[in-house]
Design an enzyme around this catalytic site. Structure first.
Site, PDB file in Angstrom:
ATOM      1  N   GLU A 198     -11.292   0.480  -3.805  1.00 33.98           N
ATOM      2  CA  GLU A 198     -10.624   0.981  -2.600  1.00 33.98           C
ATOM      3  C   GLU A 198      -9.391   1.775  -3.006  1.00 33.98           C
ATOM      4  O   GLU A 198      -9.145   2.020  -4.183  1.00 33.98           O
ATOM      5  CB  GLU A 198     -10.232  -0.194  -1.690  1.00 33.98           C
ATOM      6  CG  GLU A 198      -9.350  -1.226  -2.363  1.00 33.98           C
ATOM      7  CD  GLU A 198      -9.190  -2.499  -1.559  1.00 33.98           C
ATOM      8  OE1 GLU A 198      -9.872  -2.653  -0.539  1.00 33.98           O
ATOM      9  OE2 GLU A 198      -8.375  -3.350  -1.966  1.00 33.98           O
TER      10      GLU A 198
ATOM     11  N   ASP B 102       0.813  -1.219   0.000  1.00 37.11           N
ATOM     12  CA  ASP B 102       0.000   0.000   0.000  1.00 37.11           C
ATOM     13  C   ASP B 102       0.844   1.266   0.000  1.00 37.11           C
ATOM     14  O   ASP B 102       0.690   2.145   0.846  1.00 37.11           O
ATOM     15  CB  ASP B 102      -0.937   0.017   1.215  1.00 37.11           C
ATOM     16  CG  ASP B 102      -1.775  -1.240   1.343  1.00 37.11           C
ATOM     17  OD1 ASP B 102      -2.226  -1.746   0.304  1.00 37.11           O
ATOM     18  OD2 ASP B 102      -1.963  -1.726   2.479  1.00 37.11           O
TER      19      ASP B 102
END
Length: 490
Positions: free
Chosen positions: A177, A14
Site C-alpha cells: 500500500e 501517513d
C-alpha cells in the site's frame, strides 16, 4: 525515553510532503475527525507548524457516518503546473477519492472532485511526460484488496481514462500500500509500504523506465523497517521522499513509541519522523534521522484554534463564543452515544497534563480519549464531580467528590511503575482530579494501556479535550503541558 524524536508528534500518520521554493508542506490522515487532513509547513524538515487543514469546510468533508478510525485516510500532496494538489480517500461517504487544489495552500482549497471509480485507499498523484494524471493506489475489488494498481484520471471531472493496470507488489510483505511515484533523471521510482502498519511495517522501492514499469526491485530492500530491531521507535513505514533545493534528499515516515511490558503499548498513535536519504548506485539509502530538540511545552489553548477537532462534526457545529469563554453544547441526550459532543486536541508528548476551568449546566467535563469507547473523564453533574473510566462497554466510577457547577478539572499522564517482566507495567498511568485552593486532588487513576491502540484497536491516538452529554458547559480556559521526560513538566 531516548532515541529520535518525531518531527510532528502525536497522532499524525501517513505523512506526505512536497517542497515548493524554500518551504516544505506536509499532510496527514485524520480519519473520523473534522476538519480533515492537517496541513503543516517547515523551512528545514525538522521544525513544523500547523498551517491549518486542507479539508476545512463541511462542503469538502462529510465524516458524519465514519466509525472510529473510519473516514479520511492516507493523503498525498503534490505541486504541479502552478497549483498544489491533495488527494485522499474518504471511506465514510461512498465517493472514494477526494481531489482538491489551491494556488495558495494557506488560502481556501477548491471544492472536491470525486473519483468514485477509483476504488481503494492510499492514492498517489503523478503526471506523465504528456501531462496525464496517474493515480496509483491500493486497489479494492469485490473480494477485498486487489494489490497496487494505477489508473489515468481526468482531474477536472474525476473520471477514469484507463482501466486498472497492476504495479509492483513489493517483496512479499502483506498489504502492499501507500505507493508514491517519482521521476528521478531518466527513471521512475516507486516507493511503497508493506508488511502491515504494525510491527512488520516496512518501506520498499523499485525503479523502471516508465511510471507503469516494468519494475526492478532495489537489491537493498527494505529502505526502512524496524521489524525485529531493538528501538524505542517501532512500526516504521508509509514514507514519502522529498528533494531539497540543494539537490539532497530526505524522507518522512510514521512510527510509534511503544512502552510497558510485552507486547508494549503505544498511546499517541502513529507519529511523523524524518531522515536523510543518500543515493548510491542509483538507489536511495536511509541516512541519519532528523530529530528536533526536546523540552517541555506549556500552552493556553483556544478551542477554535487550528489544532482542535471533533469526531464526525466540525467543532464550529458544537462551539459558540460567549462572554468569558466558549460554550460546548450537547449534541445528543444519550450519555452512551458515540456522538457525545467532544472537541479536543492531540496529545503530543509521552507525558501530558490537561487543565480546564469550566462551568457546567448539565453533564460534562474534561476527558482524555483514544476513541468513543476508551477514555477517562472528569465528569461534573449537579453537585458532584467524578472520575469515570470507559473501557469498551464497561463504565466505572473511580472516585468522586462534592463540587459546584464551576470547577477546575485536570487529567495527568504519569510514568508507570513496575518490573519490565510484570504484567502490571503499562505505558503510563492516567490520573484524573480537580484543582482547588490546596492544589490537585486525585479522584481516580487508570492504567494507560486501556487508552492505547493495542487495547482499543484502530488507527488514531489519544486526544484530550472537553465533552458534554447533556445541556452545555462553558470553557473559561484550557491549558496543555507536555514533555517526553516527565521531570521536565512544569
Amino acid at each position: 525515553m531516548s532515541g529520535p524524536r518525531p518531527v510532528v508528534p502525536g497522532f499524525h500518520p501517513d505523512p506526505s510532503v512536497v517542497r515548493v521554493g524554500d518551504t516544505y508542506w506536509m499532510v496527514h490522515s485524520s480519519f473520523e475527525y473534522a476538519p480533515g487532513v492537517p496541513l503543516y509547513r517547515s523551512a528545514d524538515l525538522v521544525s513544523w507548524e500547523q498551517a491549518g487543514h486542507v479539508l476545512a469546510r463541511p462542503s469538502q468533508l462529510d465524516v458524519s457516518a465514519a466509525p472510529g478510525s473510519g473516514g479520511i485516510t492516507a493523503p498525498t500532496i503534490r505541486f504541479h503546473d502552478g497549483r498544489f494538489w491533495m488527494v485522499t480517500t474518504n471511506l465514510a461517504d461512498g465517493g472514494w477519492q477526494t481531489l482538491v487544489s489551491a494556488e495558495d495552500p494557506l488560502g481556501e482549497w477548491s471544492e472536491p472532485v470525486r473519483m468514485p471509480e477509483v476504488r481503494g485507499i492510499d492514492p498517489d498523484l503523478a503526471w506523465d511526460d504528456d501531462g496525464t494524471l496517474l493515480v496509483s493506489h491500493a486497489g479494492f475489488g469485490a473480494g477485498g484488496p486487489a494489490g497496487l494498481v494505477q489508473q489515468a484520471v481526468d482531474p477536472a471531472t474525476g473520471a477514469v481514462l484507463t482501466a486498472r493496470r497492476r504495479l509492483w507488489q513489493g517483496t512479499g510483505g502483506r498489504f502492499p500500500e501507500g505507493p508514491h511515484l517519482y521521476r528521478v533523471g531518466d527513471l521512475w521510482y516507486l516507493l511503497i509500504a508493506e508488511g502491515g502498519t504494525e510491527r512488520g511495517h516496512a518501506v520498499t522501492t523499485a525503479r523502471g523506465p516508465s511510471p507503469s514499469g516494468p519494475w526492478e526491485p532495489c537489491p537493498h530492500n527494505p529502505l526502512l523497517t524496524h521489524r525485529g530491531v531493538e528501538s524505542p521507535v517501532q512500526n516504521t513505514g508509509h514514507a514519502d521522499l522529498v528533494q531539497r533545493s540543494d539537490g539532497s534528499w530526505a524522507v518522512v515516515f510514521h512510527g510509534v513509541r511503544p512502552r510497558g511490558t510485552s507486547p508494549e503499548f503505544h498511546v499517541l498513535g502513529r507519529e511523523t519522523f524524518a531522515a536523510e536519504v543518500e543515493w548510491a548506485d542509483g538507489w536511495p539509502r536511509l541516512g541519519e534521522w532528523l530529530s528536533p530538540p526536546g523540552g517541555a511545552v506549556a500552552v493556553e489553548e483556544d478551542l477554535g484554534g487550528p489544532a482542535w477537532v471533533a469526531p464526525r462534526r466540525f467543532p464550529g457545529e458544537l462551539l459558540s463564543r460567549v462572554e468569558g469563554g466558549r460554550r460546548l453544547t450537547a449534541a445528543d441526550p444519550d450519555p452512551a452515544s458515540e456522538d457525545l459532543a467532544f472537541v479536543g486536541r492531540r496529545q503530543e508528548h509521552l507525558h501530558a497534563r490537561y487543565r480546564a476551568a469550566v462551568r457546567v449546566d448539565g453533564v460534562g467535563g474534561l476527558t482524555v480519549r483514544i476513541d468513543a469507547r476508551h477514555h477517562l473523564d472528569v465528569e461534573v453533574a449537579g453537585d458532584r464531580v467524578r472520575a469515570v473510566a470507559q473501557v469498551g462497554p464497561l463504565r466505572s466510577v473511580l472516585g468522586e467528590a462534592a463540587a459546584g457547577p464551576e470547577a477546575v478539572l485536570e487529567i495527568r499522564t504519569e510514568p508507570a511503575t513496575g518490573h519490565f517482566s510484570s504484567t502490571t507495567l503499562g505505558p503510563d498511568v492516567v490520573v484524573a482530579g480537580v484543582v482547588g485552593p490546596g492544589g490537585f486532588t486525585e479522584l481516580g487513576r487508570l492504567d494507560g494501556r486501556y487508552l492505547s491502540t493495542e487495547v482499543a484497536g484502530g488507527m488514531t491516538g489519544r486526544l484530550g479535550g472537553v465533552w458534554c452529554a447533556r445541556g452545555s458547559l462553558v470553557v473559561r480556559s484550557f491549558a496543555y503541558a507536555g514533555a517526553d521526560d516527565p521531570q521536565e513538566l512544569p
